[in-house]
Design an enzyme around this catalytic site. Structure first.
Site, short mmCIF file in Angstrom:
data_model
loop_
_atom_site.label_atom_id
_atom_site.label_comp_id
_atom_site.label_asym_id
_atom_site.label_seq_id
_atom_site.Cartn_x
_atom_site.Cartn_y
_atom_site.Cartn_z
N GLU A 60 -16.18 46.10 -52.84
CA GLU A 60 -15.25 45.54 -51.86
C GLU A 60 -15.83 44.27 -51.23
OE1 GLU A 60 -13.32 49.65 -50.09
OE2 GLU A 60 -15.09 48.81 -49.11
N CYS A 61 -15.11 43.19 -51.28
CA CYS A 61 -15.42 41.94 -50.59
C CYS A 61 -16.85 41.47 -50.89
CB CYS A 61 -15.18 42.09 -49.09
SG CYS A 61 -14.93 40.51 -48.24
#
Length: 474
Positions: free
Chosen positions: A344-345
């Site tokens: 994620e990210c």
């Protein structure tokens, strides 16, 4: 403050729990909500009170600060991302043990859908408006009056005047307020209590722990001197009722412990720390075993069925991440063995070929996905989105100031909460799912379970023989 039901009271009864509660909102961002909330929590905590704080919306940095100030976990409350019933149960649980519940809003009082005002109205929590009054006097009273009368379904406790210059400044504002609006207390101008910031918001608490302690104590002293305790002691109790868990495993038609045989290795260090406690508690409640590792310091990934690479600040530690070649090799081998990986990210950036930091230095990353990531200063992307994964739709949000360029096409794009344009791209290669989106696991338990359980038939022991400390030296 009034006593409340015993902490051991059985959950999921129909009996309500009463606890004093206050919603701290503002006309806009940057008014000092977090500073005031942290100071209030510290003031009461050092008197032996239990203060439970919730942060409206998807936020990782403010909760770190508030958790240190209060000594309690801080949970996000967002009726779109988490669901109304989930929010209701979090408040109900907190009310069983807290002497005071504080909810810090996001942006301005009426901004967003749902807004801070919507959340306060839904749970009948009175609003204290935190306003930076520097450069105004009677006008501050006019702004408060306008906000207080904008809707008739919210209750205003009154005004907290932040950055108040003098006793006379306070008097001018207080005298201009309508009779039905209270001046709660003021906070004097002081750089000594301001919280440190960087490009994505506040600096992570663990980086400036001692400095924060000094600022919390000075903030608490300022509030005590201005008479905040007298107001706090008179905050009225709010009744909280339980609700059935939103999309519980039972409702989803699955076993109570569907992840009992799953070990999840979670990256957690200075580079990767954007982890909701609600997500980790959710995984544990479903039987998963959680272990943590550092992509900066550890030689290899611990043996696990799932690897979770959450968001954080990899751009600030790109050199150290790049130089840990044994960890990069370990990550690559898990990927080749098709172990489930969720990135994620910041974790997504770590899976690319390279990452360029804020000083235009480029560093080699894990290379699981063919592509490059680069920071882009002040401009960025943020907003609530749904991730339409093959396993099911999971709600979450995006907040980043980087760009990425990949050689493969995404399998899907995030669905924005209110806008028809495609959201963040979602990539899948082997058993890696990578995206800028930060997922809120309790929003769809069945989808998360399906994603994590896909590793059950791919159990491998990647630590055996090949991956030992003596074979890999940083």
């Amino acid at each position: 403050m009034n006593a409340h039901t015993d902490a051991n009271a059985k959950f999921y009864t129909k009996k309500s729990v009463a606890c004093p509660a206050l919603f701290l909102s503002a006309p806009a961002s940057g008014q000092g909500k977090t500073t005031v909330t942290a100071a209030l929590a510290r003031l009461l905590s050092r008197q032996g009170k239990t203060v439970r704080i919730f942060k409206t919306g998807p936020d990782y940095l403010d909760p770190q600060i508030l958790a240190q100030a209060s000594g309690q976990d801080v949970v996000p409350l967002d009726m779109w991302m988490a669901g109304e019933q989930w929010c209701q149960n979090q408040l109900y649980k907190a009310a069983q043990t807290a002497d005071l519940i504080l909810i810090e809003g996001a942006m301005g009082l009426f901004d967003g859908e749902p807004s801070s005002a919507d959340l306060a109205a839904r749970f009948s929590i009175p609003i204290a408006l935190v306003m930076d009054v520097k450069g105004m006097a009677q006008t501050a009273a006019a702004v408060v009056a306008g906000l207080a009368n904008f809707r008739d379904d919210i209750e205003f406790a009154g005004l907290i005047a932040n950055n108040c210059g003098s006793i006379r400044h306070r008097e001018l504002i207080e005298q201009a307020l309508p009779n039905d609006l209270s001046f709660l207390f003021s906070v004097s101008r002081s750089e000594a209590i301001a919280l440190p910031e960087r490009h994505l918001g506040l600096v992570q608490a663990n980086e400036v722990k001692e400095e924060l302690e000094e600022r919390f104590e000075k903030g608490a002293d300022l509030l005590e001197q201005t008479g905040a305790l007298a107001f706090i002691e008179n905050i009225k109790p709010v009744e909280f009722l339980p609700a059935e868990e939103n999309m519980s495993p039972k409702q989803a038609g699955i076993d109570n412990k569907p992840l009992v045989n799953i070990t999840v290795a979670i990256a957690r260090d200075e580079a990767f720390s954007f982890i909701y406690d609600a997500n980790t508690r959710f995984l544990e409640s479903l039987g998963a075993t959680l272990i943590f590792f550092s992509p900066i310091k550890d030689a290899v990934v611990p043996n696990a069925d799932v690897i979770w690479l959450p968001g954080g600040y990899p751009e600030l530690h790109a050199k150290a991440l790049s130089e840990n070649t044994s960890m990069l090799s370990s990550i690559r081998d898990f990927f080749e063995q098709e172990v489930v990986i969720l990135a994620e990210c910041g974790g997504f950036l770590y899976t690319l070929d390279s990452l360029t930091d804020l000083d235009d230095n480029t560093y080699i990353m894990a290379g699981l996905l063919k592509g490059e990531g680069a920071m882009r200063g002040k401009r960025g992307c943020q907003g609530m989105q749904t991730a339409p994964l093959p396993e099911g739709e999971i709600r979450g949000h995006a907040h980043h100031r980087s760009r990425s360029s990949l050689a493969i096409a995404p399998i899907a794009s995030g669905i924005r909460q209110r806008h028809p344009a495609p959201g963040e791209p979602i990539y899948r290669e082997k058993n890696l799912t990578a995206t800028y989106l930060h997922l809120f696991f309790p929003s769809n338990p069945e989808a998360i379970i399906n994603l994590f359980r896909s590793s059950l038939n791919k159990k491998v022991d990647l630590q055996k023989d090949k991956y030992t400390e003596k074979n890999y030296v940083n």
